[in-house]
Design a protein around this motif. Structure first.
Motif, mmCIF file in Angstrom:
data_model
loop_
_atom_site.group_PDB
_atom_site.id
_atom_site.type_symbol
_atom_site.label_atom_id
_atom_site.label_comp_id
_atom_site.label_asym_id
_atom_site.label_seq_id
_atom_site.Cartn_x
_atom_site.Cartn_y
_atom_site.Cartn_z
ATOM 1 N N ASN A 199 3.982 34.704 8.298
ATOM 2 C CA ASN A 199 5.423 34.520 8.431
ATOM 3 C C ASN A 199 5.739 33.033 8.448
ATOM 4 O OD1 ASN A 199 6.710 37.298 9.031
ATOM 5 N ND2 ASN A 199 4.895 37.264 10.337
ATOM 6 N N THR A 200 6.876 32.651 7.889
ATOM 7 C CA THR A 200 7.295 31.249 7.855
ATOM 8 C C THR A 200 8.125 30.927 9.091
ATOM 9 O OG1 THR A 200 9.301 31.798 6.613
ATOM 10 C CG2 THR A 200 7.331 31.234 5.333
ATOM 11 N N SER A 246 16.495 26.591 3.834
ATOM 12 C CA SER A 246 16.591 28.011 4.166
ATOM 13 C C SER A 246 17.800 28.296 5.047
ATOM 14 C CB SER A 246 15.305 28.472 4.864
ATOM 15 O OG SER A 246 14.181 28.291 4.028
ATOM 16 N N PHE A 247 18.022 27.490 6.066
ATOM 17 C CA PHE A 247 19.130 27.751 6.987
ATOM 18 C C PHE A 247 20.489 27.543 6.319
ATOM 19 C CE2 PHE A 247 16.347 26.818 10.943
ATOM 20 C CZ PHE A 247 15.790 28.081 10.816
ATOM 21 N N ALA A 265 12.086 29.373 2.202
ATOM 22 C CA ALA A 265 10.962 30.010 2.909
ATOM 23 C C ALA A 265 10.436 31.194 2.102
ATOM 24 C CB ALA A 265 11.419 30.478 4.289
ATOM 25 N N GLY A 266 9.128 31.264 1.953
ATOM 26 C CA GLY A 266 8.508 32.372 1.231
ATOM 27 C C GLY A 266 8.321 32.101 -0.249
ATOM 28 N N LEU A 267 8.918 31.024 -0.764
ATOM 29 C CA LEU A 267 8.786 30.700 -2.184
ATOM 30 C C LEU A 267 7.935 29.449 -2.367
ATOM 31 C CD1 LEU A 267 12.435 31.311 -3.483
ATOM 32 C CD2 LEU A 267 10.524 32.927 -3.351
ATOM 33 N N ASN A 268 7.490 29.252 -3.598
ATOM 34 C CA ASN A 268 6.768 28.037 -3.969
ATOM 35 C C ASN A 268 7.173 27.670 -5.386
ATOM 36 O OD1 ASN A 268 5.367 29.847 -5.615
ATOM 37 N ND2 ASN A 268 3.658 30.024 -4.178
ATOM 38 N N PHE A 282 17.555 34.247 3.072
ATOM 39 C CA PHE A 282 18.033 32.882 2.810
ATOM 40 C C PHE A 282 18.602 32.728 1.404
ATOM 41 C CE2 PHE A 282 14.299 32.542 5.709
ATOM 42 C CZ PHE A 282 15.017 32.288 6.867
ATOM 43 N N ILE A 283 18.494 33.771 0.589
ATOM 44 C CA ILE A 283 19.022 33.745 -0.780
ATOM 45 C C ILE A 283 20.346 34.512 -0.802
ATOM 46 C CG2 ILE A 283 18.647 34.689 -3.088
ATOM 47 C CD1 ILE A 283 15.744 33.881 -2.863
ATOM 48 N N ARG A 284 21.363 33.894 -1.359
ATOM 49 C CA ARG A 284 22.706 34.493 -1.381
ATOM 50 C C ARG A 284 23.069 34.922 -2.799
ATOM 51 N NH1 ARG A 284 24.725 32.290 3.476
ATOM 52 N NH2 ARG A 284 22.863 32.215 4.807
#
Length: 804
Positions: free
Chosen positions: A63-64, A533-534, A551-554, A594-596
């Motif tokens: 988890n991030t 992210s926030f 968060a969760g991506l690269n 975190f993605i809209r």
């Protein structure tokens, strides 16, 4: 001869049983080591053990930190990102220590030197220094220690007998003239002293006691000019980039280690690395005296009557142990601890400064004239639309002949594009360029436009302008003009622009080259991910550079998301992210919240109509979930959508009313009448999850957490050094925070400095008083001038208050 089938079966069962036993033992040892690490983690960080256990489990499940802070508040006890990062760092250190300890014991076991006592010593190690202290005598690369040589001569039993049965010990029979090390009684005595000294130095209780003595005494750090530096003349020598005069303050420096400042530690370390300073840890003689007395009379007192000569051997062993083994260990321990604390504080300053810089409130809805100032090569201009589109670029020469002609050109540009906002980079010729615009504004040269300007930090703009990303984004522009574009966009959307630049080049913090680069890189990357992210990103307009920090991506997953968007059109909902190559269930869980998906963005996309029709006509089911979901533009995680819908049904609300005052009033009334805890219990959710759902439902569309942070300051006049006097009260903005104080931009060429001693809790807002890092870049402050050094152009300020 072939074995009988029954015998084969019996052997197979035996092997299976042995393998099963080995697996079970390995799992047991791993579980035991994990429990030990978690208990040590709680002791090291001061966090509750149950919270440490949860955090360790969450990190093990990949988890991030942003995900844990927002969506697992109940498990981490509402800790913030900085707190979790500290626990993560401590956990990594403990795991590294445990692995190193385990591998060392396995190596020594293969060599046949691992005893039960030695294994216990390794298990009691709490730091790498302690582990190295225990392991050093057994390293292959090092020669045998004095104690090991004595043990190989068979002197360990008489050494133990001196402690357990001193009345029966006779050393004379141990003398063997033909063997080196046993040739005389003095040789035998010396060997026993070395064995006892080694035992004393590795005893846990003994080390704890000597550390307690040091804690109750005044231990000092002393630095002096090195012999190498004394032979050199001041100034750069033999290509060395340092100047010896920079370290004059530490040529004869002594300070209590309890009071020494973090920036002093890093400066001393730098001087030592450059071979300019010699550094010593001074431990009072009384520590050694008290330690020897305690060892002889308490901890290592013989269990029976000992002859004076035996007590003399014990006394020599204690003194040898303290001087030769324990004292160097203590010095290394104190230096290591001081450096570690200073590095952590320095990195924390970097993190706070970077966070404040990234979360600066965007300046939206303004056309901007960005100016990258310069003398010889002119001032580079870029006119940017409110969305950051490049409208015009040019170069003007404001500081030479023909200033009137250049002023007419500026007025024409501003009038043509209706631009009233000028952004000036703070590099070379900044103040001269500012004075130029200030003069034009005072003369009302730009009327009827009401022009104002601001100064922004241009650190890293030149590095970015020649980067592959800048070339890809602006292939037809000269690198100097790209810098001007970057300067302007830093004001329009600081987060989106600054993530393109390596955090170390943004001009934040101090001593960045003197701290652990691994620690610094991890912390800075973490805070970038946290901020991006926030704030959240609109997946249908977000750049690949910004996307990779979610968060969760690269980099790979971000590229695949952009590729999917270009191929299939805009994302209609979060569920479609699952179709992106390389985005598995875990990655989706970490990034989805975190993605809209902004409805307006989707509807205005140029390919939206054709895309939707193609889905309707083909109907092959390749792309799932083609309906828009209003919850996808909120901070609510998809895992809580069902809970959110059930909550809305409790009072007849609907997702189409998101962010409307009517829905907000109904939500607040329902929560007030029933209570948050009762509603959470009814919905089978935690209070933290329900509160997040309430926030997501009631926040207006396009809500941005950065709106609570400060914007850039726009002004129409400047002040000079002659305008200042001691006692003058000014307002300014913190430009940088260092270990020794805060730099404040008060509208002059040089920033003023608020020394750390003037940043006291009574001058800070109540929510900042418990923070070790009280101020950060971007904060507006009221300051008083307390000292002016006109010759060196230094301004010392006193903090009056933080302006909110």
């Amino acid at each position: 001869q072939m074995p009988l089938p029954s015998k084969v079966k019996k052997n197979a069962c035996h092997r299976q049983r042995v393998n099963s036993d080995l697996t079970a033992r390995a799992e047991y040892l791993a579980m035991r080591r994990e429990r030990y690490v978690k208990s040590m983690l709680a002791e090291k960080t001061g966090v509750d053990p149950w919270v440490c256990a949860n955090i360790a489990n969450l990190f093990r499940e990949e988890n991030t930190i942003p995900f844990m802070v927002r969506y697992r508040k109940d498990l981490v006890n509402h800790m913030d990102a900085d707190g979790l990062r500290e626990v993560q760092q401590a956990l990594q250190e403990l795991c590294s220590l445990a692995k190193k300890c385990q591998s060392t014991m396995l190596t020594l076991k293969k060599e046949g030197v691992l005893t039960t006592e030695l294994e216990e010593l390794f298990k009691n190690c709490k730091t790498m220094d302690e582990l190295d202290h225990v392991h050093t005598p057994y390293k292959k690369s090092s020669k045998l220690s004095k104690a090991r040589r004595a043990k190989e001569l068979g002197l360990e039993p008489p050494a133990l007998a001196l402690l357990q049965r001193p009345q029966t010990l006779n050393l004379q029979p141990l003398v063997q003239p033909d063997i080196e090390g046993l040739a005389t009684l003095d040789d035998v005595t010396t060997g026993i002293v070395h064995i006892l000294a080694d035992m004393i130095a590795k005893d846990k209780e003994t080390l704890t006691y000597v550390l307690t003595l040091c804690d109750n005494s005044v231990v000092k750090l002393q630095s002096s000019v090195s012999k190498t530096a004394q032979k050199e003349k001041p100034g750069p020598q033999q290509g060395r980039p340092n100047d010896i005069n920079n370290f004059k303050l530490y040529f004869d420096f002594t300070c209590n280690i309890q009071r020494i400042q973090h920036h002093q530690i890093l400066a001393i370390n730098r001087g030592e690395n450059l071979k300019i300073l010699t550094v010593k840890v001074i431990i009072p003689d009384c520590v050694g005296t008290d330690f020897c007395r305690w060892c002889i009379n308490v901890r290592w007192r013989p269990r029976g009557f000992a002859q004076p000569e035996m007590m003399n051997i014990l006394g020599n062993a204690v003194k040898d142990s303290y001087k030769r083994l324990i004292l160097p260990l203590l010095c290394r321990r104190f230096r290591s601890q001081l450096t570690s604390n200073a590095e952590k504080e320095s990195v924390a300053i970097f993190v706070q400064n970077l966070r404040q810089r990234l979360l600066t409130c965007p300046v939206r809805g303004r056309t901007i004239l960005a100016v990258d100032p310069g003398f010889r090569h002119g001032c580079k201009l870029a006119v940017l639309s409110p969305t950051g589109k490049i409208l015009h670029t040019d170069v003007v020469y404001l500081h030479g002949t023909g200033q009137n002609r250049e002023a007419d050109k500026l007025r024409h540009l501003l009038m043509l594009h209706g631009c009233e906002t000028v952004v000036i980079g703070n590099g070379t010729a900044c103040r001269q360029t500012e004075a130029y615009f200030d003069n034009l504004i005072k003369r009302r040269f730009f009327q009827p436009l009401d022009v104002s300007y601001c100064i922004t930090d241009e650190a890293g703009a030149s590095i970015y302008s020649v980067s592959p990303e800048a070339v890809k984004e602006m292939p037809d522009l000269d690198p100097n003009l790209r810098s001007a574009v970057s300067i302007g966009r830093r004001v329009q959307d600081p987060l989106a622009e600054l993530v393109k630049i390596d955090p170390k080049h943004i001009g934040i913090g101090t001593y960045q080259h003197d701290v652990s680069q691994t620690l610094l890189r991890a912390a800075l990357d973490g805070v970038v991910q946290e901020c991006v992210s926030f704030v959240g990103v609109d997946v249908n307009v977000c750049s690949e550079t910004l996307m990779r920090h979610v968060a969760g991506l690269n980099a790979g997953r971000a590229h695949n998301i952009i590729e999917w968007r270009e191929k299939n059109g805009p994302f209609l909902n979060r569920e479609q992210l699952k179709q992106v190559k390389g985005l598995g269930p875990k990655s989706f869980q970490q990034c989805a919240g975190f993605i809209r998906i902004n409805t307006e963005t989707v509807q205005s996309a140029t390919r939206y109509t054709d895309f939707f029709l193609s889905l309707t006509n083909k109907g092959k089911g390749k792309i799932i979930g083609t309906e828009l979901n209003p919850l996808d533009q909120t901070c609510i995680h998809p895992e809580s959508y069902s809970t959110a819908m059930r909550f809305l049904s409790l009072f007849g609300g609907h997702v189409d009313q998101l962010g409307q005052c009517q829905l907000k009033d109904r939500v607040e009334a329902h929560v007030k009448s029933h209570g948050l805890e009762a509603l959470a219990q009814t919905l089978d959710a935690t209070c933290e999850t329900l509160q997040l759902i309430i926030d997501g439902l009631t926040q207006p569309p396009g809500f941005d957490i950065r709106q609570d942070f400060n914007q850039a300051d726009f002004k129409r006049q400047i002040i000079s050094m002659s305008d200042l006097h001691v006692g003058l009260v000014l307002t300014g903005r913190v430009s940088n925070m260092a270990l020794f104080g805060a730099f404040v931009d008060i509208g002059m060429e040089r920033s003023g400095l608020i020394p750390k001693r003037f940043i006291t809790p009574d001058k800070l807002p109540s929510d900042q008083r418990n923070h070790s890092l009280a101020l950060g870049p971007g904060e507006r402050v009221e300051v008083r001038v307390v000292d002016l050094d006109l010759q060196r152009k230094r301004i010392t300020l006193d903090l009056v208050r933080v302006i909110r």
